[in-house]
Design a protein around this motif. Structure first.
Motif, PDB file in Angstrom:
ATOM      1  N   GLY A   1       0.786  -1.228   0.000  1.00 38.86           N
ATOM      2  CA  GLY A   1       0.000   0.000   0.000  1.00 38.86           C
ATOM      3  C   GLY A   1       0.813   1.270   0.000  1.00 38.86           C
ATOM      4  N   VAL A   2       2.136   1.151   0.055  1.00 37.49           N
ATOM      5  CA  VAL A   2       2.994   2.340   0.029  1.00 37.49           C
ATOM      6  C   VAL A   2       3.743   2.368  -1.294  1.00 37.49           C
ATOM      7  CG1 VAL A   2       4.930   3.550   1.090  1.00 37.49           C
ATOM      8  CG2 VAL A   2       3.261   2.377   2.527  1.00 37.49           C
ATOM      9  N   ALA A   3       3.461   3.361  -2.130  1.00 35.26           N
ATOM     10  CA  ALA A   3       4.163   3.509  -3.397  1.00 35.26           C
ATOM     11  C   ALA A   3       5.558   4.045  -3.132  1.00 35.26           C
ATOM     12  CB  ALA A   3       3.398   4.450  -4.317  1.00 35.26           C
ATOM     13  N   LEU A   4       6.514   3.616  -3.951  1.00 35.32           N
ATOM     14  CA  LEU A   4       7.884   4.113  -3.829  1.00 35.32           C
ATOM     15  C   LEU A   4       8.091   5.258  -4.802  1.00 35.32           C
ATOM     16  CD1 LEU A   4      10.097   3.147  -6.292  1.00 35.32           C
ATOM     17  CD2 LEU A   4       9.263   0.943  -5.479  1.00 35.32           C
ATOM     18  N   THR A   5       8.956   6.166  -4.438  1.00 28.64           N
ATOM     19  CA  THR A   5       9.328   7.272  -5.318  1.00 28.64           C
ATOM     20  C   THR A   5      10.835   7.285  -5.479  1.00 28.64           C
ATOM     21  OG1 THR A   5       9.278   9.669  -5.628  1.00 28.64           O
ATOM     22  CG2 THR A   5       9.332   8.883  -3.361  1.00 28.64           C
ATOM     23  N   ALA A   6      11.282   7.481  -6.706  1.00 28.08           N
ATOM     24  CA  ALA A   6      12.716   7.433  -6.989  1.00 28.08           C
ATOM     25  C   ALA A   6      13.028   8.270  -8.219  1.00 28.08           C
ATOM     26  CB  ALA A   6      13.172   5.996  -7.203  1.00 28.08           C
ATOM     27  N   THR A   7      14.298   8.610  -8.332  1.00 29.15           N
ATOM     28  CA  THR A   7      14.828   9.294  -9.503  1.00 29.15           C
ATOM     29  C   THR A   7      15.939   8.436 -10.075  1.00 29.15           C
ATOM     30  OG1 THR A   7      14.291  11.461  -8.594  1.00 29.15           O
ATOM     31  CG2 THR A   7      15.951  11.395 -10.341  1.00 29.15           C
ATOM     32  N   MET A   8      15.870   8.169 -11.368  1.00 27.01           N
ATOM     33  CA  MET A   8      16.803   7.256 -12.012  1.00 27.01           C
ATOM     34  C   MET A   8      17.280   7.853 -13.338  1.00 27.01           C
ATOM     35  SD  MET A   8      17.086   4.479 -10.140  1.00 27.01           S
ATOM     36  CE  MET A   8      16.421   4.433  -8.462  1.00 27.01           C
ATOM     37  N   PRO A   9      18.397   7.346 -13.861  1.00 32.39           N
ATOM     38  CA  PRO A   9      18.889   7.851 -15.145  1.00 32.39           C
ATOM     39  C   PRO A   9      17.972   7.450 -16.300  1.00 32.39           C
ATOM     40  CG  PRO A   9      20.620   6.689 -13.931  1.00 32.39           C
ATOM     41  CD  PRO A   9      19.336   6.387 -13.249  1.00 32.39           C
ATOM     42  N   THR A  10      18.023   8.234 -17.354  1.00 34.16           N
ATOM     43  CA  THR A  10      17.289   7.899 -18.573  1.00 34.16           C
ATOM     44  C   THR A  10      17.720   6.526 -19.062  1.00 34.16           C
ATOM     45  OG1 THR A  10      17.121  10.230 -19.177  1.00 34.16           O
ATOM     46  CG2 THR A  10      16.826   8.617 -20.946  1.00 34.16           C
ATOM     47  N   GLY A  11      16.755   5.688 -19.439  1.00 33.34           N
ATOM     48  CA  GLY A  11      17.048   4.338 -19.891  1.00 33.34           C
ATOM     49  C   GLY A  11      16.801   3.279 -18.842  1.00 33.34           C
ATOM     50  N   THR A  12      16.493   3.695 -17.609  1.00 30.38           N
ATOM     51  CA  THR A  12      16.195   2.732 -16.548  1.00 30.38           C
ATOM     52  C   THR A  12      14.885   2.021 -16.851  1.00 30.38           C
ATOM     53  OG1 THR A  12      17.355   4.063 -14.898  1.00 30.38           O
ATOM     54  CG2 THR A  12      15.724   2.498 -14.078  1.00 30.38           C
ATOM     55  N   GLN A  13      14.854   0.712 -16.586  1.00 31.76           N
ATOM     56  CA  GLN A  13      13.662  -0.080 -16.878  1.00 31.76           C
ATOM     57  C   GLN A  13      13.277  -0.955 -15.688  1.00 31.76           C
ATOM     58  OE1 GLN A  13      14.227  -2.300 -20.533  1.00 31.76           O
ATOM     59  NE2 GLN A  13      13.557  -0.532 -21.722  1.00 31.76           N
ATOM     60  N   HIS A  14      11.986  -1.252 -15.637  1.00 29.73           N
ATOM     61  CA  HIS A  14      11.442  -2.223 -14.695  1.00 29.73           C
ATOM     62  C   HIS A  14      10.723  -3.301 -15.487  1.00 29.73           C
ATOM     63  CE1 HIS A  14       9.267  -4.113 -11.462  1.00 29.73           C
ATOM     64  NE2 HIS A  14       8.107  -3.784 -12.017  1.00 29.73           N
ATOM     65  N   ASP A  15      11.234  -4.535 -15.390  1.00 30.74           N
ATOM     66  CA  ASP A  15      10.658  -5.658 -16.144  1.00 30.74           C
ATOM     67  C   ASP A  15      10.521  -5.327 -17.630  1.00 30.74           C
ATOM     68  OD1 ASP A  15      10.522  -7.217 -13.892  1.00 30.74           O
ATOM     69  OD2 ASP A  15       8.395  -6.844 -13.520  1.00 30.74           O
ATOM     70  N   GLY A  16      11.538  -4.685 -18.168  1.00 33.37           N
ATOM     71  CA  GLY A  16      11.563  -4.387 -19.592  1.00 33.37           C
ATOM     72  C   GLY A  16      10.758  -3.176 -19.998  1.00 33.37           C
ATOM     73  N   THR A  17      10.151  -2.480 -19.021  1.00 27.60           N
ATOM     74  CA  THR A  17       9.355  -1.288 -19.314  1.00 27.60           C
ATOM     75  C   THR A  17      10.008  -0.083 -18.667  1.00 27.60           C
ATOM     76  OG1 THR A  17       7.385  -2.671 -19.213  1.00 27.60           O
ATOM     77  CG2 THR A  17       7.034  -0.311 -19.244  1.00 27.60           C
ATOM     78  N   GLY A  18       9.933   1.046 -19.334  1.00 27.13           N
ATOM     79  CA  GLY A  18      10.551   2.248 -18.804  1.00 27.13           C
ATOM     80  C   GLY A  18       9.982   2.645 -17.460  1.00 27.13           C
ATOM     81  N   PHE A  19      10.834   3.157 -16.589  1.00 24.47           N
ATOM     82  CA  PHE A  19      10.424   3.603 -15.262  1.00 24.47           C
ATOM     83  C   PHE A  19      10.090   5.086 -15.291  1.00 24.47           C
ATOM     84  CE2 PHE A  19      11.729   5.873 -11.391  1.00 24.47           C
ATOM     85  CZ  PHE A  19      10.859   5.298 -10.461  1.00 24.47           C
ATOM     86  N   GLY A  20       9.030   5.456 -14.566  1.00 28.16           N
ATOM     87  CA  GLY A  20       8.725   6.860 -14.344  1.00 28.16           C
ATOM     88  C   GLY A  20       8.487   7.659 -15.603  1.00 28.16           C
ATOM     89  N   ALA A  21       8.703   8.950 -15.490  1.00 30.30           N
ATOM     90  CA  ALA A  21       8.529   9.884 -16.612  1.00 30.30           C
ATOM     91  C   ALA A  21       9.727  10.814 -16.664  1.00 30.30           C
ATOM     92  CB  ALA A  21       7.242  10.686 -16.436  1.00 30.30           C
ATOM     93  N   ALA A  22      10.026  11.285 -17.873  1.00 33.97           N
ATOM     94  CA  ALA A  22      11.187  12.153 -18.055  1.00 33.97           C
ATOM     95  C   ALA A  22      10.946  13.509 -17.412  1.00 33.97           C
ATOM     96  CB  ALA A  22      11.474  12.318 -19.542  1.00 33.97           C
ATOM     97  N   TYR A  23      11.946  13.986 -16.679  1.00 33.83           N
ATOM     98  CA  TYR A  23      11.890  15.323 -16.097  1.00 33.83           C
ATOM     99  C   TYR A  23      13.295  15.756 -15.725  1.00 33.83           C
ATOM    100  CZ  TYR A  23      10.095  19.361 -13.559  1.00 33.83           C
ATOM    101  OH  TYR A  23       9.816  20.637 -13.163  1.00 33.83           O
ATOM    102  N   ALA A  24      13.695  16.923 -16.170  1.00 32.85           N
ATOM    103  CA  ALA A  24      14.990  17.516 -15.826  1.00 32.85           C
ATOM    104  C   ALA A  24      16.158  16.607 -16.183  1.00 32.85           C
ATOM    105  CB  ALA A  24      15.036  17.873 -14.335  1.00 32.85           C
TER     106      ALA A  24
END
Length: 711
Positions: free
Chosen positions: A628-651
């Protein structure tokens, strides 16, 4: 999110990141270490380390603070910094923040432990504010550079800075100068020592010389990397707000828990209705509760169709959407009084898809206690037994449901879960009504309300009210009862000047009021020259502090002189001049702001309870969070989770929220995410450098020079 260490303990509640293993210390059979994404902040109580800690706290990035003034603190030794977990070496901190390059006595064993730790695990170090000297790769400022005030200076991000951690900035880093009599910043401007591996990231012109001096730069030496900052700042100053993101990205290698975005949303209240006008002779607002009953003649302010055209044109030019909080009785009553005609409502309904719409109740009625307006200020009416007389549950529900029904019939693109009551009524308001109307929560449940607007100036913390969760809104000091700039200035003068100058005396009664005036403003020029710049700076501060809370104004401010637009243009124009296109203002609607704030609260609670575990080994990050607790993180462009891109591009990075559902959540980093190799390979542990000399901190940094109240 902060943990103050008093006993050495296993680091739980962190996302762990391997920054890279220097080749000189690794063997082929060594297991890759895991490096926790917790930051070590060693504080001397100064404003600069406090500012970095505040940035980490606000973004949701875990850190441990060691207070050097605490006699009971833990000693920073090898066991404090690293250990072994499951047969794998673990670095407990991915970065180290020090007050300066060496806050310990010369020859300190603690500094020696930090040096060895940084070498072994390639851990970067931030010198939060240090003296320019050869020990940090810079020539001494005295003689060849400059040491002194940099109030009002325009610094610039270098090409290396734009290609590196500060790539989200257009280039300019303007330093504040809010008072001509108080020093607000101090810096040591100097050039790199000949032969030093020092790269300036932010620099400014050295007064009296044709050269630029470094303010922020990277120094590589002895197998270590330091971010050397040679100007002092506090957490609120604009120059720091502009650079805070880059400092964190540099120290974490762009892999960390938490996220930082720049938000701005503007709610326009009372749409379809009219707002009462300030009376410059009476110093009150006829028709409203601040005038004695029957005093003055109401002269309402209401938008016209041309104001709607202006709003849509402005939105398109700014690529920004306003939220219209509407009261349907405003048009129903207008049609009754005007033979069924209402050109404003016709125009707004025709252009309904240009805006976001929020239920603001049908009549804008006061939904708290029943008001006794026979006296000024008003009081709560009382029952015969002396108890407070409350607006009923049915009356509140009817105000909500009737307005929603009208909006649906008009085709307004509503979110039925959102509500802003008139004057935020129903919620507590001191001194008259120090508690919520007990009928408000049940009425919100009756009408399916999940997100309820509140006034940040009196109710800043998100809380539950029945089925709803509050969304605090910042009131802008552009008055609801002013359609003309001269009216705004006249009322502003009355509020913020002394009684001897014809004012209300509020500043005499409460000297902490930060918008007080030494003398009345010129009604012809005061709005443009004083109020607009002031309100722009206040709102822009909110935008730059990762604060999603919306601001609110009123429909009257879009009418007549359209006095809201200079402030809104000031905020968005200043922002566009500072940030690159890949770092846009995030403009969310109310329910999405509420969700963001709610997620942050859950995340903060989980971190504080040590319920989050995460680590990076090689190019893989693994995170565990409670169900029930979502995680928040910042990662480099190209980071993936299970073959799918993570998050959204910003800065220039990827950031966002994700659900781990109580299971390990893995992120695969691109190969480029590894930290750069150290410039100089370590050859054993050198003696720590000498203790840093004392730096200057002006009064305006120790205590912020206000340019307006926090709203």
């Amino acid at each position: 999110m902060k943990r103050t260490i008093r006993t050495t303990a296993l680091l739980v509640g962190t996302l762990m990141a391997t920054i890279g293993l220097p080749a000189a210390t690794a063997r082929a059979d060594d297991p890759a270490p895991r490096v926790d994404l917790r930051v070590l902040v060693v504080s001397d109580g100064g404003p600069s380390t406090e500012a970095i800690a505040a940035e980490l706290e606000n973004a949701g990035t875990p850190y441990t603070e060691v207070d050097l003034a605490d006699t009971g603190r833990d000693v920073i030794d090898p066991g404090f910094l690293a250990d072994t977990v499951d047969g794998r070496p673990r670095a407990k901190y991915q970065a180290v923040v020090l007050p300066n390059d060496n806050p310990f006595p010369t020859g300190s064993a603690e500094m020696a432990a930090l040096v060895a730790y940084e070498q072994k695990y390639s851990i970067p170090q931030v010198d939060a504010y240090t003296y320019a000297r050869p020990q940090v790769g810079l020539n001494a400022a005295v003689g060849t550079g400059y040491a002194g005030s940099v109030d009002g200076v325009r610094a610039e991000v270098t090409q290396a800075g734009r290609a590196g951690p500060f790539g989200y900035l257009e280039g300019a880093v303007p330093f504040e100068d809010n008072s001509p009599t108080v020093g607000e910043s101090y810096a040591y401007l100097s050039t790199p020592v000949a032969g030093a591996d020092f790269v300036p990231y932010v620099q400014a012109a050295i007064p009296g010389r044709p050269t630029m001096g470094s303010l922020v730069g990277e120094y590589r030496h002895d197998g270590r990397r330091e971010l050397v900052v040679t100007f002092v700042y506090n957490r609120y100053q604009q120059q720091y707000r502009l650079l805070a993101r880059g400092i964190v990205e540099w120290m974490t290698g762009g892999v960390h828990l938490g996220a930082d975005r720049n938000y701005f949303a503007v709610h326009v209240d009372d749409v379809f209705a009219a707002d009462d006008r300030w009376d410059s002779a009476l110093n009150c607002t006829p028709g409203d509760v601040d005038c004695q009953p029957g005093e003055g003649t109401p002269n309402p302010i209401r938008m016209v169709p041309a104001d709607v055209d202006h709003a849509t044109t402005w939105q398109n030019s700014r690529e920004f959407t306003l939220d219209f909080a509407y009261n349907a009785s405003g048009t129903v009553d207008h049609r009754e009084d005007n033979g069924g005609q209402d050109s404003l409502a016709d125009k707004l309904v025709a252009e309904r898809d240009q805006f976001r719409w929020i239920n603001h109740t049908y009549t804008h009625g006061f939904l708290g206690c029943v008001q006794n307006t026979a006296v000024v200020p008003w009081t709560c009416a009382r029952n015969a037994d002396g108890s407070t007389r409350w607006v009923s549950r049915n009356e509140i529900a009817d105000e909500i449901a009737t307005n929603e029904a009208w909006g649906e019939s008009a085709g307004l693109p509503l979110q039925s879960s959102e509500l802003v009551t008139g004057e935020h009524s129903g919620l507590k308001v001191t001194p008259q009504q120090p508690e919520d109307n007990p009928n408000l929560g049940p009425a919100l449940a009756d009408t399916g309300i999940e997100w309820l607007g509140s006034d940040n100036s009196r109710d800043p913390v998100q809380r539950k009210v029945g089925t709803a969760t509050t969304v605090s809104r910042y009131p802008m000091n552009v008055f609801y009862n002013a359609g003309r700039a001269a009216e705004q200035v006249d009322e502003y003068n009355w509020i913020y000047t002394a009684r001897a100058q014809g004012g209300s005396g509020i500043c005499e009664d409460n000297p902490a009021t930060s918008t007080c005036l030494a003398a009345p403003l010129d009604t012809a020029t005061g709005y443009t020259e004083h109020i607009v710049p002031l309100e722009t700076r206040i709102a822009l501060t909110h935008v730059l502090t990762n604060d999603p809370k919306p601001h609110f104004i009123h429909q009257s401010n879009l009418a007549e002189d359209r006095i809201a637009y200079p402030v809104l243009d000031g905020v968005l124009g200043a922002y566009d001049a500072l940030y690159t296109d890949d770092t846009p203002v995030v403009n969310l609607r109310m329910k999405d702001i509420g969700v963001e704030m709610q997620r942050r609260a859950l995340w903060r609670a989980a971190l504080d309870a040590d319920q989050v575990t995460a680590y990076r080994i090689g190019d893989r990050v693994t995170v565990r969070t409670p169900v029930g607790v979502a995680l928040t993180a910042t990662m480099p462009t190209g980071t993936q989770h299970d073959g799918t891109g993570f998050g959204a591009a910003y800065a220039g990075s990827l950031s966002g929220w994700a659900s781990a559902d109580g299971l390990p959540y893995t992120l695969d980093l691109p190969a480029s995410a590894g930290a750069p190799a150290a410039a100089v390979e370590p050859g054993g542990t050198p003696a720590p450098t000498s203790a840093a000399p004392r730096t200057d901190v002006p009064a305006g940094v120790e205590q912020q020079v206000p340019y307006g109240a926090e709203r």
